[in-house]
Enzyme design. Structure first.
Site, mmCIF file in Angstrom:
data_model
loop_
_atom_site.group_PDB
_atom_site.id
_atom_site.type_symbol
_atom_site.label_atom_id
_atom_site.label_comp_id
_atom_site.label_asym_id
_atom_site.label_seq_id
_atom_site.Cartn_x
_atom_site.Cartn_y
_atom_site.Cartn_z
ATOM 1 N N ASP A 88 41.490 18.330 45.616
ATOM 2 C CA ASP A 88 41.171 19.306 44.571
ATOM 3 C C ASP A 88 41.491 18.694 43.211
ATOM 4 O OD1 ASP A 88 40.854 21.606 46.557
ATOM 5 O OD2 ASP A 88 42.810 20.746 47.036
ATOM 6 N N GLU A 107 36.771 17.981 45.202
ATOM 7 C CA GLU A 107 36.458 19.379 44.906
ATOM 8 C C GLU A 107 36.868 19.675 43.467
ATOM 9 O OE1 GLU A 107 38.074 22.597 47.357
ATOM 10 O OE2 GLU A 107 37.513 23.985 45.750
ATOM 11 N N HIS A 117 45.884 21.373 43.656
ATOM 12 C CA HIS A 117 45.148 22.527 44.188
ATOM 13 C C HIS A 117 45.332 23.822 43.398
ATOM 14 C CE1 HIS A 117 44.228 26.001 46.744
ATOM 15 N NE2 HIS A 117 43.267 25.244 47.211
ATOM 16 N N GLU A 166 39.513 14.980 51.534
ATOM 17 C CA GLU A 166 39.096 16.031 50.590
ATOM 18 C C GLU A 166 40.275 16.285 49.677
ATOM 19 O OE1 GLU A 166 38.959 20.393 49.335
ATOM 20 O OE2 GLU A 166 40.534 19.264 50.334
ATOM 21 N N HIS A 197 42.114 17.245 54.888
ATOM 22 C CA HIS A 197 42.072 18.315 53.886
ATOM 23 C C HIS A 197 43.328 18.263 53.020
ATOM 24 C CE1 HIS A 197 42.559 22.721 52.795
ATOM 25 N NE2 HIS A 197 41.367 22.425 52.298
HETATM 26 O O1 G3P Z 1 36.800 22.049 50.327
HETATM 27 C C1 G3P Z 1 37.147 22.916 51.358
HETATM 28 C C2 G3P Z 1 38.367 23.738 51.037
HETATM 29 O O2 G3P Z 1 39.353 22.879 50.580
HETATM 30 C C3 G3P Z 1 38.128 24.823 50.036
HETATM 31 O O3 G3P Z 1 39.221 25.695 49.879
HETATM 32 O O4 G3P Z 1 41.206 26.576 48.716
HETATM 33 O O5 G3P Z 1 41.476 24.790 50.404
HETATM 34 O O6 G3P Z 1 40.448 24.298 48.188
HETATM 35 P P1 G3P Z 1 40.632 25.314 49.275
HETATM 36 CA CA CA Z 2 39.879 22.090 48.483
#
Ligand code: G3P
Ligand code: CA
Length: 235
Positions: free
Chosen positions: A35, A99, A47, A33, A6
């Site tokens: 952003d 994302e 992010h 994953e 993440h």
């Molecule tokens: O994609 C899962 C998670 O990353 C979503 O929340 O705020 O960490 O981007 P956030």
């Molecule tokens: Ca995310």
């Protein structure tokens, strides 16, 4: 069960940087994953809406040009990465979850995605595109049915599931505190994979594995790999 780093291995390296993504794979992640924001020139991996928490800059990301953003330190003297640089860290077996935090238009975003895929030589079949903004995903689904989509949901598992089914998504991504066995079953019956965020505690990893979820987003891929192997869920 897939282990997805993440924002990379973001407990041990600065989040959403190349070192965090490389470390995630070194720690045994199956994928990553991250952003993204679309700027006029390119897609960057980042992010927050603002720069303060994770860089030495200030103000809103979108108030800066790409050149200004690339001068900042995103941790350990690394630049904020471009999408193609992050895709370039992934081999052809890794799952890459992009994302979308912000895009200018779906058409311009898809052009930039295609350019990043070309530059990185990444296999588009290994991409999973997610967002909390399901309207963007629906537009992507209409234009590019070849791409795998993941419907993110933070509060209502029910709504997330319905929306994922309506857009013919590949997966639904539940927050840890809303997922339960019932929703996992419904999602699987609808042909959706189930991914859960953000899972850093071994007890949660084991509970979700027992529920049959398909993958977790974790800041600690090494702990996830060890925990799930010791518990017999991974070999
Ligand atoms: O994609 C899962 C998670 O990353 C979503 O929340 O705020 O960490 O981007 P956030
Ligand atoms: Ca995310």
């Amino acid at each position: 069960m897939w282990i997805l780093g993440h924002r990379g291995a973001s407990r041990d390296a600065p989040e959403n940087t190349l070192s965090a993504f490389k470390l995630a794979f070194a720690q045994g992640a199956d994928g990553i994953e991250f952003d993204t924001y679309e700027l006029a020139e390119d897609i960057i991996v980042f992010h927050d809406k603002t720069l303060t928490r994770t860089t030495n800059g200030q103000g809103e990301v979108l108030d800066h040009s790409l050149a200004q953003l690339r001068q900042l330190d995103a941790g350990e003297r690394q630049q904020i990465p471009l999408l193609n640089e992050v895709l370039g860290c992934c081999d052809n077996t890794a799952l890459c979850n992009i994302e979308i935090k912000q895009l200018a238009s779906v058409d311009s975003w898809l052009c930039k995605l295609d350019r990043a895929l070309q530059l990185s030589q990444m296999n588009p079949a290994r991409l999973l595109i997610s967002s909390f903004t399901h309207g963007w995903l629906q537009q992507i689904a209409q234009r590019r049915p070849d791409l795998c989509l993941g419907a993110l949901t933070a509060t209502s598992a029910e709504t997330g599931l319905k929306s994922a089914m309506a857009m013919n998504a590949y997966s639904v991504h539940f927050a840890l505190d809303v997922v339960d066995e019932r929703y996992v079953k419904h999602a699987h019956q609808a042909g959706l994979k189930v991914l859960v965020y953000t899972v850093d505690l071994p007890a949660d990893m084991q509970r979700l594995a027992a529920m049959g979820v398909d993958g977790i987003f974790t800041n600690v891929p090494a702990i996830a790999r060890q925990t799930l192997t010791d518990a017999g869920y991974l070999s």
